[in-house]
Design an enzyme around this catalytic site. Structure first.
Site, PDB file in Angstrom:
ATOM      1  CB  CYS A   1      -0.784  -0.106   1.314  1.00  0.00           C
ATOM      2  SG  CYS A   1       0.005   0.189   2.966  1.00  0.00           S
TER       3      CYS A   1
ATOM      4  CB  CYS B   1       4.538  -0.325   1.855  1.00  0.00           C
ATOM      5  SG  CYS B   1       3.580  -1.366   2.624  1.00  0.00           S
TER       6      CYS B   1
ATOM      7  CG  ASP C   1      13.902  33.233 -29.197  1.00  0.00           C
ATOM      8  OD1 ASP C   1      14.294  34.303 -28.966  1.00  0.00           O
ATOM      9  OD2 ASP C   1      14.157  32.310 -30.082  1.00  0.00           O
TER      10      ASP C   1
ATOM     11  CG  ASP D   1      15.703  27.483 -31.223  1.00  0.00           C
ATOM     12  OD1 ASP D   1      15.813  28.806 -31.086  1.00  0.00           O
ATOM     13  OD2 ASP D   1      15.960  27.020 -32.533  1.00  0.00           O
TER      14      ASP D   1
ATOM     15  CG  ASP E   1      16.228  31.136 -26.601  1.00  0.00           C
ATOM     16  OD1 ASP E   1      15.984  32.396 -26.669  1.00  0.00           O
ATOM     17  OD2 ASP E   1      15.887  30.304 -27.753  1.00  0.00           O
TER      18      ASP E   1
END
Length: 757
Positions: free
Chosen positions: A19, A22, A441, A643, A647
């Site tokens: 459970c 645990c 961007d 990208d 950035d």
């Protein structure tokens, strides 16, 4: 800081959990090990993700801590071993499933016999069609004992382990509840006179113990099966990888296992074959289906110089390519690793469930004791007190709370991977649905990121192909630049058949331009602002600048020996899907901001074409993160999409950093979400997936909480004074068994998620 920078991550496969309690116990045990910095235990996939300092502790120390808590753990190996580990895990799960099925069949047959024999007592009616010998309590004892101690053996073992560490788990509740029914019945069978002397019937409840254990085992089997389906995305990703590759060595084609492929190997791929590893095409042309990795539905045309991704499918022509990434460094392996890490992480929304499960079992045991004392004191009826106590112990289920969040996260992140969206962790998945502002961007995000020279003029006017001496100087300097504009100028010069020279003393000024010395002449290429800072007048070419910027083009000026000589216009074509994606983002009530280093006029022209109103122009790379921070200071939850290398700081600063997967590794590493295909529309999909996942988690938590909030009082007999009705422990056992199954199955509904266009 030294401790954090020298940490390592490992994944441990856990055994013995029953459970969510645990999971909390294991997590606490691992965190107590010196040198462990962070630990997340995922009950849904039975794994622990551990960050630790190898100088302060060993992996075996962590495993010993798990074992001392009453469980076992083995190390999940590196990506090269993933397929083998998957096979081993399948064998273990198969063995566990078969063991459960055997016990369910035996328990089911005996339980049916016991229920038939108990019908007269349960209904209070004489049922002549039931053989009298089935009513015999000694026979029921003999039939029940195998279920109690063979089928229910796991609950006793789990309960005993918990007791030894002064804790309590779901196993404790089941062992106590069924044992109470069994041993009470045993006492009534062996000493019936004790009850008869007090004017009571020596009633037995063997069928309760037997049926409850059988139903709980049945529920665990369903849960076991359903939990296996939550990791389907991982198995599908692993299954994408081909097993062999055709390598050309010493002029011969040799088929070798994929694990033997080395970097720089030349590999042949024929139509219909899967590409074995990542690489670069050196000869041949083809179209490749990259949908299984990028989520892109249309095949992509490839030619020499283009990159190919391992596990994608070659559709048409044959080609040869050079292996550039193998083993754990391939795109597929990194995707699998990201998905695994995300599935092993915890979402902030899970904290409440963790807090509840921490004290859940002790509180339930206290309620069960209070229930027994209360009913026995008020009614003086030990049978009533027993039935209600057993009902409380049996119906309580911390498993549903423990599974509510991780199962949804597992399915959600897996579904994201299917759509070409890699989510770093559960926190990012949860936070994405709260985004208020999207900062985009421009270059490589809104645009293709491959600018080309569209216009060129010198101080004396528009040039022709015969008057390109100045262009030679400019392109020679730009060969040293990594900026997309510099690359565009070099490509333009090469297209004019200009032979480039060598530049010395090259300097790049971020956000301004570049300069270098060619044939003893100082050449400077950059923005109008930079030219003004250098004291170079630009008004003679202002007309060209205004005209080209009005068309959405970027403009750079050229100066030689501190004198203005020319101007170049560069255009980066807008991605065909950008305008539709921006519209979809605005339809989600998101504020969309474009961020660019371009001048205001060019930026405005691009923004108008895609439907963006707010523009931050002329932003130097080192100021992008500051722009994001300024928006955050306004109380907004901000996502940054980019990208490039420049950035990365802004991606890290944003609440949610979203990297275009076609960009640089640094940008991807700094982000929380990666869009493999590079399409802005995937941002919309990521937000929709986040909303669907959080909605699913809330449904699961509601079901789990409401089940226990209503179920425990009903089992305790709260309705008995009003309606004379008690919850049969058998019904309680069935409800408990299927509560966690219902949560997992609700999470599995996320597999039907489809992005809305």
């Amino acid at each position: 800081m030294e401790t954090l920078t020298n940490t390592e991550n490992i994944n441990l496969k856990l055994r013995g959990m029953s459970c969510a309690g645990c999971a909390n116990t294991i997590e606490s045990a691992i965190l107590a090990v010196p040198g462990v910095v962070e630990c997340n235990v995922n009950f849904g996939i039975e794994q622990a993700t551990v960050k630790y300092n190898p100088r302060d502790t060993r992996i075996t120390d962590i495993q010993e801590a798990v074992e001392s808590a009453g469980y076992s753990a083995y190390l999940l190996q590196s990506q090269e071993m993933m397929i083998g580990e998957d096979d081993r895990e399948k064998e273990i799960r198969k063995a566990e499933s078969q063991d459960l099925i055997r016990k369910i069949i035996v328990g089911g047959i005996i339980s049916i016999i016991l229920i038939i024999g108990s019908l007269p007592m349960m209904t209070g009616l004489k049922l002549p069609f039931i053989p009298q010998w089935l009513h015999n309590p000694w026979l029921q004892l003999i039939l029940t004992a195998p279920i109690q101690f063979w089928c229910g053996y796991r609950f006793y073992i789990g309960g005993w382990k918990a007791f030894k560490r002064h804790a309590a788990t779901m196993d404790t509740l089941i062992a106590l509840g069924t044992s109470a029914a069994f041993f009470y019945s045993l006492f009534a069978t062996v000493f019936p006179d004790f009850f008869l002397n007090q004017g009571l019937m020596p009633e037995v409840y063997y069928e309760t113990a037997a049926v409850v254990i059988t139903l709980i085992l049945l529920g665990q089997w369903f849960e076991h099966r359903a939990k296996g389906q939550t990791s389907e995305a991982i198995r599908q990703l692993i299954g994408l990888q081909p097993k062999d590759a055709t390598v050309i060595r010493d002029g011969e084609e040799i088929a070798i296992p994929i694990k033997e492929v080395q970097i720089n190997d030349i590999i042949l791929v024929r139509p219909g074959e899967k590409i074995p590893v990542d690489g670069e095409i050196i000869s041949g042309n083809s179209t490749i289906d990259e949908g299984m990795v990028t989520g892109e539905s249309l095949p992509v045309t490839k030619q020499p110089g283009d990159e190919v991704i391992g596990a994608t499918i070659n559709k048409t022509g044959s080609f040869k390519f050079k292996a550039t990434r193998v083993g754990k460094d391939t795109v597929l392996a990194q995707i699998v690793k990201l998905v695994q890490d995300a599935q092993g992480s915890k979402a902030p929304i899970q904290r409440l469930a963790d807090q509840v499960t921490g004290w859940f079992v002790p509180v339930v045991m206290a309620i069960a004791i209070a229930t027994f004392v209360l009913w026995f004191t008020i009614m003086g009826n030990i049978s009533l007190a027993l039935i209600t106590t057993v009902g409380v112990l049996i119906i309580a289920c911390p498993c549903a709370l423990g599974l509510a969040t991780p199962t949804s996260v597992m399915v959600g992140t897996g579904k994201g991977a299917e759509n070409g969206i890699l989510i770093k962790d559960a926190e990012s998945l949860e936070l994405a649905h709260k985004i208020q502002t999207i900062v985009l961007d421009k270059t490589g995000t809104i645009t293709e990121g491959k600018p080309t020279v569209t216009n060129y003029a010198t101080i004396s006017g528009i040039t022709n192909a015969m008057e390109l001496k100045l262009l030679r100087l400019v392109a020679t300097v730009e060969t040293n630049s990594e900026h997309p504009i510099g690359s565009a100028i070099v490509r333009y010069a090469q297209s004019q058949k200009i032979e480039l020279g060598e530049a010395t003393d090259f300097i790049a000024i971020a956000g301004s331009g570049v300069q270098g010395v060619v044939s003893d002449r100082l050449v400077q290429i950059g923005t109008q602002r930079w030219m003004s800072e250098l004291g170079i007048l630009t008004q003679n070419l202002q007309e060209y600048k205004d005209m080209w910027e009005g068309e959405g083009k970027s403009v750079v000026f050229i100066a030689v020996d501190a004198e203005l000589e020319g101007i170049i216009a560069i255009a980066d074509s807008i991605k065909p899907t950008s305008a539709a994606a921006v519209k979809a983002l605005r339809n989600l009530d998101l504020e969309v901001v474009m961020l660019t280093g371009d001048n205001q006029k060019t930026a405005d022209a691009i923004a108008r074409q895609v439907g963006i109103v707010k523009v931050a122009a002329e932003v130097r790379p080192d100021r992008k993160a500051a722009k994001v921070k300024a928006l955050q200071r306004q109380g907004k939850i901000v996502a940054m999409v980019g990208d490039g290398i420049n950035d990365a700081p802004a991606l890290a600063q944003a609440d949610v950093g979203i990297a275009i997967g076609t960009g640089t590794d640094i940008a991807i590493a700094a982000s929380d979400i990666t869009l493999i295909s590079g399409e802005l529309q995937d941002i919309v999909t990521a937000i929709q997936l986040s909303k669907a996942t959080i909605r699913n988690i809330r449904q699961n938590l509601f079901f789990a909480f409401i089940y226990n909030v209503l179920g425990i009082p009903i089992a305790a007999g709260i309705l008995f004074p009003f309606f004379g009705w008690l919850l049969n422990p058998i019904i309680a056992g069935g409800a408990m068994a299927f509560s966690s199954v219902s949560v997992v199955n609700n999470a599995l509904r996320l597999r039907n998620f489809q992005p809305k266009t």
